[in-house]
Design an enzyme around this catalytic site. Structure first.
Site, mmCIF file in Angstrom:
data_model
loop_
_atom_site.group_PDB
_atom_site.id
_atom_site.type_symbol
_atom_site.label_atom_id
_atom_site.label_comp_id
_atom_site.label_asym_id
_atom_site.label_seq_id
_atom_site.Cartn_x
_atom_site.Cartn_y
_atom_site.Cartn_z
ATOM 1 N N GLY A 83 33.602 16.831 -39.105
ATOM 2 C CA GLY A 83 32.335 17.168 -39.742
ATOM 3 C C GLY A 83 31.188 16.863 -38.798
ATOM 4 O O GLY A 83 31.298 15.958 -37.958
ATOM 5 N N GLN A 122 22.847 15.222 -35.983
ATOM 6 C CA GLN A 122 23.681 14.603 -34.937
ATOM 7 C C GLN A 122 23.565 15.308 -33.588
ATOM 8 O O GLN A 122 24.057 14.798 -32.576
ATOM 9 C CB GLN A 122 25.157 14.560 -35.381
ATOM 10 C CG GLN A 122 25.382 13.612 -36.547
ATOM 11 C CD GLN A 122 26.836 13.581 -36.953
ATOM 12 O OE1 GLN A 122 27.280 14.406 -37.723
ATOM 13 N NE2 GLN A 122 27.604 12.652 -36.417
ATOM 14 N N CYS A 152 32.612 8.150 -37.271
ATOM 15 C CA CYS A 152 31.469 9.049 -37.118
ATOM 16 C C CYS A 152 31.279 9.358 -35.637
ATOM 17 O O CYS A 152 31.338 8.437 -34.811
ATOM 18 C CB CYS A 152 30.218 8.370 -37.680
ATOM 19 S SG CYS A 152 28.746 9.393 -37.584
ATOM 20 N N LEU A 153 31.051 10.634 -35.317
ATOM 21 C CA LEU A 153 30.869 11.013 -33.908
ATOM 22 C C LEU A 153 29.631 10.338 -33.302
ATOM 23 O O LEU A 153 29.539 10.215 -32.090
ATOM 24 C CB LEU A 153 30.751 12.537 -33.779
ATOM 25 C CG LEU A 153 32.018 13.326 -34.140
ATOM 26 C CD1 LEU A 153 31.750 14.822 -34.089
ATOM 27 C CD2 LEU A 153 33.172 12.949 -33.223
ATOM 28 N N HIS A 204 29.865 12.181 -46.655
ATOM 29 C CA HIS A 204 29.463 11.552 -45.384
ATOM 30 C C HIS A 204 28.409 12.419 -44.673
ATOM 31 O O HIS A 204 27.390 11.905 -44.186
ATOM 32 C CB HIS A 204 30.722 11.382 -44.520
ATOM 33 C CG HIS A 204 30.497 10.849 -43.134
ATOM 34 N ND1 HIS A 204 31.076 9.687 -42.678
ATOM 35 C CD2 HIS A 204 29.770 11.329 -42.078
ATOM 36 C CE1 HIS A 204 30.703 9.470 -41.422
ATOM 37 N NE2 HIS A 204 29.925 10.455 -41.030
ATOM 38 N N GLU A 205 28.646 13.734 -44.648
ATOM 39 C CA GLU A 205 27.718 14.629 -43.928
ATOM 40 C C GLU A 205 26.388 14.783 -44.663
ATOM 41 O O GLU A 205 25.331 14.832 -44.035
ATOM 42 C CB GLU A 205 28.371 15.996 -43.700
ATOM 43 C CG GLU A 205 29.640 15.968 -42.844
ATOM 44 C CD GLU A 205 29.481 15.212 -41.529
ATOM 45 O OE1 GLU A 205 28.390 15.223 -40.952
ATOM 46 O OE2 GLU A 205 30.459 14.575 -41.092
ATOM 47 N N HIS A 235 24.159 12.043 -43.903
ATOM 48 C CA HIS A 235 23.453 12.214 -42.621
ATOM 49 C C HIS A 235 22.114 12.938 -42.813
ATOM 50 O O HIS A 235 21.119 12.614 -42.168
ATOM 51 C CB HIS A 235 24.297 13.044 -41.648
ATOM 52 C CG HIS A 235 25.241 12.242 -40.806
ATOM 53 N ND1 HIS A 235 24.824 11.232 -39.974
ATOM 54 C CD2 HIS A 235 26.592 12.325 -40.652
ATOM 55 C CE1 HIS A 235 25.889 10.728 -39.343
ATOM 56 N NE2 HIS A 235 26.967 11.360 -39.737
#
Ligand code: ZN
Length: 174
Positions: A46, A51, A95-96, A137-138, A141
């Site tokens: 995701g 990000q 998380c990236l 989660h996204e 963000h």
């Protein structure tokens, strides 16, 4: 399509709330495609536009986990959760933007999300399992919330300190 650089902790942009998209134009589609390519390359399941440093309410997800399964990308423009289950589920999240940190987060087990797709068409989707966790989660963000914000203060501060220290060291001359 082009790969974009992924923003990492402690970049303050990650704590910023993203703004809605007014219309799904070709520029928006191009951005979604770049996000997808960047996510697959990372690799991740995701990615939110914030990000890659763009404060727009855009998310790409592909929660297919098995390598031999075909890709199944979902593009979400202006996603919002319109229903969540009482029942909760715990997943180990990463998380990236926070590389190499993983911890268990408890969230509603199922959610219903409303969004515009890549063609600007209004959609609703019922999500469970990994997809439900990923969608939540996204969307977090887009509101400037990271998965570590769901952990205890002690755990969160440990992660934040580690990344702040690493960022400081990388700025100092060798
Ligand atoms: Zn993330």
């Amino acid at each position: 399509m082009a790969l974009r650089e992924i923003v990492k902790l402690p970049d303050p942009v990650l704590k910023t709330v993203s703004t809605p998209i007014e219309a799904v134009t070709d520029d928006v589609r191009k951005l979604l495609d770049d996000m997808l390519e960047t996510m697959y390359e990372a690799p991740g399941i995701g990615l939110a536009a914030v990000q890659i440093g763009i404060l727009k309410r855009l998310v790409v997800i592909d929660a297919v986990r098995e390598e031999d399964e075909p890709r199944d990308p979902i593009f979400l423009v202006n996603p919002e959760i319109i229903w969540s289950s009482q029942e909760t589920a715990e997943y180990e999240e990463g998380c990236l933007s926070i590389p190499e940190v993983y911890d268990n987060v408890t969230r509603p087990a199922e959610v219903k999300v409303r969004y515009l797709d890549r063609d600007g068409k209004p959609c609703e989707r019922h999500c469970d399992g990994l997809l439900s966790t990923c969608v939540q989660h996204e969307i977090d963000h887009l509101n400037g919330i990271l998965f570590i914000d769901h952990l205890s203060r002690l755990k969160r501060e440990r992660v934040v300190k580690k990344f702040a220290k690493a960022a400081k060291q990388s700025k100092e001359p060798a």
